[in-house]
Scaffold this motif. Structure first.
Motif, PDB file in Angstrom:
ATOM      1  N   ILE A   1     -40.565 -12.476   7.103  1.00  0.00           N
ATOM      2  CA  ILE A   1     -39.990 -12.684   7.795  1.00  0.00           C
ATOM      3  C   ILE A   1     -39.457 -11.237   6.846  1.00  0.00           C
ATOM      4  CG2 ILE A   1     -37.280 -13.599   7.771  1.00  0.00           C
ATOM      5  CD1 ILE A   1     -38.124 -16.060   7.321  1.00  0.00           C
ATOM      6  N   PHE A   2     -38.422  -9.717   7.818  1.00  0.00           N
ATOM      7  CA  PHE A   2     -38.290  -8.989   6.869  1.00  0.00           C
ATOM      8  C   PHE A   2     -36.733  -8.996   7.719  1.00  0.00           C
ATOM      9  CE2 PHE A   2     -38.140  -4.807   8.886  1.00  0.00           C
ATOM     10  CZ  PHE A   2     -37.726  -4.122   8.086  1.00  0.00           C
ATOM     11  N   PHE A   3     -35.874  -8.356   6.255  1.00  0.00           N
ATOM     12  CA  PHE A   3     -34.387  -8.380   7.610  1.00  0.00           C
ATOM     13  C   PHE A   3     -34.272  -6.250   6.805  1.00  0.00           C
ATOM     14  CE2 PHE A   3     -34.651 -12.582   5.523  1.00  0.00           C
ATOM     15  CZ  PHE A   3     -33.878 -13.088   6.679  1.00  0.00           C
ATOM     16  N   PRO A   4     -34.293  -5.752   8.293  1.00  0.00           N
ATOM     17  CA  PRO A   4     -33.955  -4.490   7.988  1.00  0.00           C
ATOM     18  C   PRO A   4     -32.565  -4.034   7.865  1.00  0.00           C
ATOM     19  CG  PRO A   4     -34.408  -4.827  10.209  1.00  0.00           C
ATOM     20  CD  PRO A   4     -34.967  -6.398   8.963  1.00  0.00           C
ATOM     21  N   PHE A   5     -32.121  -2.840   7.325  1.00  0.00           N
ATOM     22  CA  PHE A   5     -30.968  -2.129   7.460  1.00  0.00           C
ATOM     23  C   PHE A   5     -30.883  -0.892   6.679  1.00  0.00           C
ATOM     24  CE2 PHE A   5     -31.238  -4.654   3.081  1.00  0.00           C
ATOM     25  CZ  PHE A   5     -31.105  -3.889   2.290  1.00  0.00           C
ATOM     26  N   PRO A   6     -29.881   0.456   7.366  1.00  0.00           N
ATOM     27  CA  PRO A   6     -30.644   1.212   7.865  1.00  0.00           C
ATOM     28  C   PRO A   6     -29.735   1.329   6.053  1.00  0.00           C
ATOM     29  CG  PRO A   6     -28.656   0.789   9.004  1.00  0.00           C
ATOM     30  CD  PRO A   6     -28.881  -0.608   8.891  1.00  0.00           C
ATOM     31  N   ASN A   7     -29.929   2.853   5.469  1.00  0.00           N
ATOM     32  CA  ASN A   7     -29.911   3.423   4.296  1.00  0.00           C
ATOM     33  C   ASN A   7     -30.823   4.066   4.030  1.00  0.00           C
ATOM     34  OD1 ASN A   7     -32.518   2.353   2.225  1.00  0.00           O
ATOM     35  ND2 ASN A   7     -31.660   1.289   3.803  1.00  0.00           N
ATOM     36  N   ASP A   8     -30.562   5.255   3.095  1.00  0.00           N
ATOM     37  CA  ASP A   8     -31.163   6.185   2.163  1.00  0.00           C
ATOM     38  C   ASP A   8     -32.760   6.843   1.508  1.00  0.00           C
ATOM     39  OD1 ASP A   8     -29.122   7.838   3.720  1.00  0.00           O
ATOM     40  OD2 ASP A   8     -28.072   8.220   2.753  1.00  0.00           O
ATOM     41  N   TYR A   9     -32.666   5.074   1.460  1.00  0.00           N
ATOM     42  CA  TYR A   9     -34.059   5.027   0.085  1.00  0.00           C
ATOM     43  C   TYR A   9     -35.425   4.339   0.912  1.00  0.00           C
ATOM     44  CZ  TYR A   9     -29.644   5.983  -2.488  1.00  0.00           C
ATOM     45  OH  TYR A   9     -28.388   6.396  -3.097  1.00  0.00           O
ATOM     46  N   GLY A  10     -34.686   3.335   1.947  1.00  0.00           N
ATOM     47  CA  GLY A  10     -35.957   2.910   2.753  1.00  0.00           C
ATOM     48  C   GLY A  10     -36.548   1.494   2.487  1.00  0.00           C
TER      49      GLY A  10
END
Length: 211
Positions: free
Chosen positions: A97-106
């Motif tokens: 399971i993968f929870f993405p969210f936008p950020n500048d750090y990857g």
């Protein structure tokens, strides 16, 4: 949960999370590919195959590369030109399971194949990403009985190898903070290790004379 090492600390950020995916790919950041996986390829060009990795010629398409045709000793760790991707499965570094969210750090939140690390007292082992011990419980909490969410159906999708996407009923504002002092369930003060040395730096600055 598991967070970043002192070398690769998990940053303090605010973001928005909108959902999660099952059976994700893991695409290695170029820094990790160059620093950690290039030495393996130099010793054995086929070293990554058993762990479910594929190597692609570039980042724009899925043209696979035969690792035996590359002179890995000529590749500079700081300029790794190829894309390495781990296929979904039990050994995938992101787990199921993968929870993405936008950020500048990857960074992102995810499950993990290294579940034994949750038995450790200090849990700073990642490259900055946040590994969840019970990712389905986390998703269930966010859904809160809405949207017809069912942990059992998600497990069935995982077992079937489906790369399914699940949108939260509403965006979730995410705050990643660093706190070494908290309150226990009884209200007592709980002190945590200052693993990133941030408190020490603050105390040091506070102790400097001011003009």
């Amino acid at each position: 949960m598991i967070v970043g090492t002192p070398k690769d600390p998990t940053p303090e950020i605010q973001s928005v999370m909108r959902g999660f995916q099952t059976n994700p790919y893991w695409t290695l950041p170029q820094s990790i590919a160059g620093e950690e996986y290039l030495p393996l390829l130099r010793r054995d060009p086929n070293a990554l195959e058993a762990a479910g990795f594929k190597i692609f010629e570039n980042w724009s398409d899925d043209t696979e590369l035969d690792p035996a045709t590359v002179d890995w000793s000529a590749i500079h760790p700081k300029a790794f030109p190829y894309r390495i991707r781990q296929e979904p499965g039990a050994g995938n570094a992101l787990g199921y399971i993968f929870f993405p969210f936008p950020n500048d750090y990857g960074i992102y939140m995810h499950d993990t194949a290294s579940r034994w690390l949750f038995t450790e007292g200090s849990r700073n082992f990642s490259h900055g990403c946040i590994r969840l011990q019970n990712p389905l419980d986390f998703a269930d909490k966010v859904f809160g009985g809405r949207g017809g969410f069912s942990k059992e159906r998600v497990r069935q999708a995982i077992d079937a190898g489906q790369q399914a996407h699940y949108a939260f009923p509403e965006p979730v504002t995410l705050y990643v903070t660093y706190r070494t002092v908290t309150a226990g369930s009884d209200g007592a003060v709980v002190l945590r290790d200052d693993v990133y040395g941030r408190d020490r730096r603050v105390v040091r600055e506070m102790g400097k004379p001011r003009s």
